[in-house]
Design a protein around this motif. Structure first.
Motif, PDB file in Angstrom:
ATOM      1  N   PHE A   1       0.836  -1.204   0.000  1.00 59.15           N
ATOM      2  CA  PHE A   1       0.000   0.000   0.000  1.00 59.15           C
ATOM      3  C   PHE A   1       0.870   1.253   0.000  1.00 59.15           C
ATOM      4  O   PHE A   1       0.640   2.192  -0.768  1.00 59.15           O
ATOM      5  N   PHE A   2       1.888   1.272   0.849  1.00 58.38           N
ATOM      6  CA  PHE A   2       2.812   2.406   0.921  1.00 58.38           C
ATOM      7  C   PHE A   2       3.488   2.630  -0.433  1.00 58.38           C
ATOM      8  O   PHE A   2       3.597   3.771  -0.902  1.00 58.38           O
ATOM      9  N   ALA A   3       3.931   1.546  -1.069  1.00 62.04           N
ATOM     10  CA  ALA A   3       4.601   1.659  -2.366  1.00 62.04           C
ATOM     11  C   ALA A   3       3.656   2.239  -3.412  1.00 62.04           C
ATOM     12  O   ALA A   3       4.025   3.167  -4.150  1.00 62.04           O
ATOM     13  N   VAL A   4       2.434   1.721  -3.491  1.00 62.16           N
ATOM     14  CA  VAL A   4       1.473   2.199  -4.492  1.00 62.16           C
ATOM     15  C   VAL A   4       1.128   3.671  -4.260  1.00 62.16           C
ATOM     16  O   VAL A   4       1.102   4.468  -5.201  1.00 62.16           O
ATOM     17  N   VAL A   5       0.885   4.046  -3.015  1.00 66.72           N
ATOM     18  CA  VAL A   5       0.556   5.445  -2.713  1.00 66.72           C
ATOM     19  C   VAL A   5       1.683   6.363  -3.179  1.00 66.72           C
ATOM     20  O   VAL A   5       1.439   7.400  -3.805  1.00 66.72           O
ATOM     21  N   ASN A   6       2.930   5.986  -2.915  1.00 64.64           N
ATOM     22  CA  ASN A   6       4.053   6.843  -3.307  1.00 64.64           C
ATOM     23  C   ASN A   6       4.331   6.804  -4.802  1.00 64.64           C
ATOM     24  O   ASN A   6       4.774   7.807  -5.373  1.00 64.64           O
ATOM     25  N   LEU A   7       4.062   5.669  -5.437  1.00 69.02           N
ATOM     26  CA  LEU A   7       4.202   5.609  -6.898  1.00 69.02           C
ATOM     27  C   LEU A   7       3.235   6.570  -7.578  1.00 69.02           C
ATOM     28  O   LEU A   7       3.521   7.082  -8.660  1.00 69.02           O
ATOM     29  N   LEU A   8       2.111   6.836  -6.945  1.00 75.75           N
ATOM     30  CA  LEU A   8       1.133   7.783  -7.483  1.00 75.75           C
ATOM     31  C   LEU A   8       1.387   9.207  -6.993  1.00 75.75           C
ATOM     32  O   LEU A   8       1.371  10.158  -7.770  1.00 75.75           O
ATOM     33  N   TYR A   9       1.615   9.362  -5.688  1.00 71.52           N
ATOM     34  CA  TYR A   9       1.732  10.690  -5.080  1.00 71.52           C
ATOM     35  C   TYR A   9       2.940  11.470  -5.602  1.00 71.52           C
ATOM     36  O   TYR A   9       2.816  12.657  -5.931  1.00 71.52           O
ATOM     37  N   ILE A  10       4.083  10.827  -5.679  1.00 68.70           N
ATOM     38  CA  ILE A  10       5.300  11.568  -6.027  1.00 68.70           C
ATOM     39  C   ILE A  10       5.220  12.193  -7.421  1.00 68.70           C
ATOM     40  O   ILE A  10       5.425  13.404  -7.553  1.00 68.70           O
ATOM     41  N   PRO A  11       4.908  11.431  -8.482  1.00 60.93           N
ATOM     42  CA  PRO A  11       4.847  12.102  -9.794  1.00 60.93           C
ATOM     43  C   PRO A  11       3.639  13.020  -9.969  1.00 60.93           C
ATOM     44  O   PRO A  11       3.716  13.996 -10.715  1.00 60.93           O
ATOM     45  N   LEU A  12       2.529  12.736  -9.280  1.00 61.80           N
ATOM     46  CA  LEU A  12       1.323  13.535  -9.479  1.00 61.80           C
ATOM     47  C   LEU A  12       1.231  14.770  -8.579  1.00 61.80           C
ATOM     48  O   LEU A  12       0.582  15.751  -8.952  1.00 61.80           O
ATOM     49  N   ALA A  13       1.852  14.738  -7.409  1.00 65.71           N
ATOM     50  CA  ALA A  13       1.719  15.862  -6.473  1.00 65.71           C
ATOM     51  C   ALA A  13       3.061  16.458  -6.046  1.00 65.71           C
ATOM     52  O   ALA A  13       3.259  17.665  -6.117  1.00 65.71           O
ATOM     53  N   GLU A  14       3.977  15.612  -5.589  1.00 69.81           N
ATOM     54  CA  GLU A  14       5.226  16.148  -5.048  1.00 69.81           C
ATOM     55  C   GLU A  14       6.097  16.794  -6.118  1.00 69.81           C
ATOM     56  O   GLU A  14       6.592  17.903  -5.930  1.00 69.81           O
ATOM     57  N   GLU A  15       6.298  16.107  -7.229  1.00 66.82           N
ATOM     58  CA  GLU A  15       7.177  16.650  -8.266  1.00 66.82           C
ATOM     59  C   GLU A  15       6.648  17.941  -8.893  1.00 66.82           C
ATOM     60  O   GLU A  15       7.431  18.870  -9.100  1.00 66.82           O
ATOM     61  N   PRO A  16       5.348  18.062  -9.187  1.00 62.25           N
ATOM     62  CA  PRO A  16       4.866  19.358  -9.679  1.00 62.25           C
ATOM     63  C   PRO A  16       5.098  20.489  -8.655  1.00 62.25           C
ATOM     64  O   PRO A  16       5.406  21.616  -9.040  1.00 62.25           O
TER      65      PRO A  16
END
Length: 176
Positions: free
Chosen positions: A118-133
């Protein structure tokens, strides 16, 4: 930043993910204590130590170089492109993942395996969609240049060095 405030941020974020949630899952799952010896125990312990080393290193760089913390409410004021960040863009998340994987192996728990996934999937989505922008907005061309040369997850074998004519200024866009 005060030491207490910084420690509190560490306890709230990686502490919650790597200690509190796994502890609750082990309790709820009535997971027995793991065998003291064995290959999975050894591999799990190594994963936890590697993860802790990454967490401590990246947190120290955020505090000393970035002039901020891992907490979204107290972000770094400078783009951190030193140490392990010259090899991979997300070593802190990699460190937390290593700890979770180590705990999963150590306790041989399906509950922890689910939490790790779950942690891996959340970060695979969160980082490119929210953190990097957000980083691109805060640090602009410097972050764009860094992002072009340093991979998100799989570390470079050789550290990236910005050519002298493309020096990373490391300051927030507002400071320029």
């Amino acid at each position: 930043m005060s030491l207490w405030k910084h420690l509190r941020e560490i306890l709230v974020l990686p502490g919650m993910v790597t200690i509190v949630v796994p502890g609750v899952l082990l309790y709820v799952g009535k997971t027995p204590l793991p065998p003291i010896l064995g290959p999975l125990t050894a591999i799990g312990a190594v994963c936890i130590l590697v993860g802790l080393a990454l967490l401590v290193t990246t947190d120290w760089l955020f505090l000393t170089v970035g002039r901020g913390s891992l907490a979204p409410w107290n972000p770094t004021q400078r783009l951190v492109v030193r140490g392990v960040y010259r090899h991979v863009r997300n070593p802190m998340i990699s460190g937390v993942f290593c700890i979770l994987l180590g705990e999963t192996l150590l306790f041989r728990s399906q509950w922890l395996l689910g939490w790790c996934a779950f942690f891996a999937v959340v970060n695979l989505l969160y980082i490119p969609l929210a953190e990097e922008p957000g980083l691109l907005k805060r640090f602009g061309a410097d972050y764009q240049k860094y992002r072009r040369h340093v991979p998100r997850w799989i570390p470079r074998l050789r550290p990236w060095r910005s050519p002298s004519n493309e020096k990373i200024t490391s300051k927030r866009n507002e400071d320029k």
